[in-house]
Design a protein around this motif. Sequence first.
Motif, PDB file in Angstrom:
ATOM      1  N   GLU A  41       0.830  -1.198   0.000  1.00 18.64           N
ATOM      2  CA  GLU A  41       0.000   0.000   0.000  1.00 18.64           C
ATOM      3  C   GLU A  41       0.867   1.253   0.000  1.00 18.64           C
ATOM      4  O   GLU A  41       1.971   1.262   0.544  1.00 18.64           O
ATOM      5  CB  GLU A  41      -0.905   0.042   1.235  1.00 18.64           C
ATOM      6  CG  GLU A  41      -1.784  -1.179   1.442  1.00 18.64           C
ATOM      7  CD  GLU A  41      -1.127  -2.237   2.305  1.00 18.64           C
ATOM      8  OE1 GLU A  41      -1.834  -3.152   2.757  1.00 18.64           O
ATOM      9  OE2 GLU A  41       0.108  -2.158   2.523  1.00 18.64           O
ATOM     10  N   SER A  42       0.309   2.325  -0.568  1.00 21.53           N
ATOM     11  CA  SER A  42       0.946   3.628  -0.496  1.00 21.53           C
ATOM     12  C   SER A  42      -0.135   4.702  -0.495  1.00 21.53           C
ATOM     13  O   SER A  42      -1.265   4.460  -0.931  1.00 21.53           O
ATOM     14  CB  SER A  42       1.920   3.852  -1.654  1.00 21.53           C
ATOM     15  OG  SER A  42       1.249   3.832  -2.898  1.00 21.53           O
ATOM     16  N   GLY A  43       0.208   5.884   0.000  1.00 15.53           N
ATOM     17  CA  GLY A  43      -0.696   7.019  -0.042  1.00 15.53           C
ATOM     18  C   GLY A  43      -1.333   7.409   1.274  1.00 15.53           C
ATOM     19  O   GLY A  43      -2.151   8.328   1.304  1.00 15.53           O
ATOM     20  N   GLY A  44      -0.987   6.751   2.354  1.00 14.61           N
ATOM     21  CA  GLY A  44      -1.554   7.091   3.641  1.00 14.61           C
ATOM     22  C   GLY A  44      -1.018   8.403   4.182  1.00 14.61           C
ATOM     23  O   GLY A  44      -0.066   8.977   3.652  1.00 14.61           O
ATOM     24  N   GLY A  45      -1.654   8.880   5.255  1.00 16.00           N
ATOM     25  CA  GLY A  45      -1.200  10.104   5.869  1.00 16.00           C
ATOM     26  C   GLY A  45      -2.262  10.759   6.724  1.00 16.00           C
ATOM     27  O   GLY A  45      -3.258  10.138   7.103  1.00 16.00           O
ATOM     28  N   LEU A  46      -2.047  12.024   7.026  1.00 17.28           N
ATOM     29  CA  LEU A  46      -2.927  12.832   7.859  1.00 17.28           C
ATOM     30  C   LEU A  46      -3.753  13.761   6.988  1.00 17.28           C
ATOM     31  O   LEU A  46      -3.218  14.424   6.092  1.00 17.28           O
ATOM     32  CB  LEU A  46      -2.103  13.644   8.852  1.00 17.28           C
ATOM     33  CG  LEU A  46      -2.837  14.639   9.739  1.00 17.28           C
ATOM     34  CD1 LEU A  46      -3.771  13.915  10.699  1.00 17.28           C
ATOM     35  CD2 LEU A  46      -1.839  15.493  10.499  1.00 17.28           C
TER      36      LEU A  46
END
Length: 119
Positions: free
Chosen positions: A6-11
């Motif tokens: 997965e990629s693209g996570g964050g706040l």
Amino acid sequence: QVQLAESGGGLVQPGGSLRLSCAASGRTFRSYLMGWFRQAPGKEREFVAAISWSCGSTYYGDSVKGRFTISRNNTKNTFDLQMNSLKPEDTAVYYCARRPLDSATWDSWGQGTQITVSS
């Protein structure tokens, strides 16, 4: 060996948007469903969305219908989760996963990415 990442996570602030992507290596996805799950602290893992790789049929959990959209890219062997109108209740670790069409078991998982929705 099948690998998912997965990629693209964050706040993000409430009402905002994020886009997650899952990249896969290994066997073709033609005979699989590809999906997203999430898990918040103290809660069970929850189904978010899934897509049939061959025909593109989509499925969504009740809590995200109308806000999240799953899509696939058969050339890149990736699939995405577009998340709009995010709420604090969406805060969780998000996982991508694979399920063979002839099975009820999601048999391959990524390691997860954190999504935090907060002011």
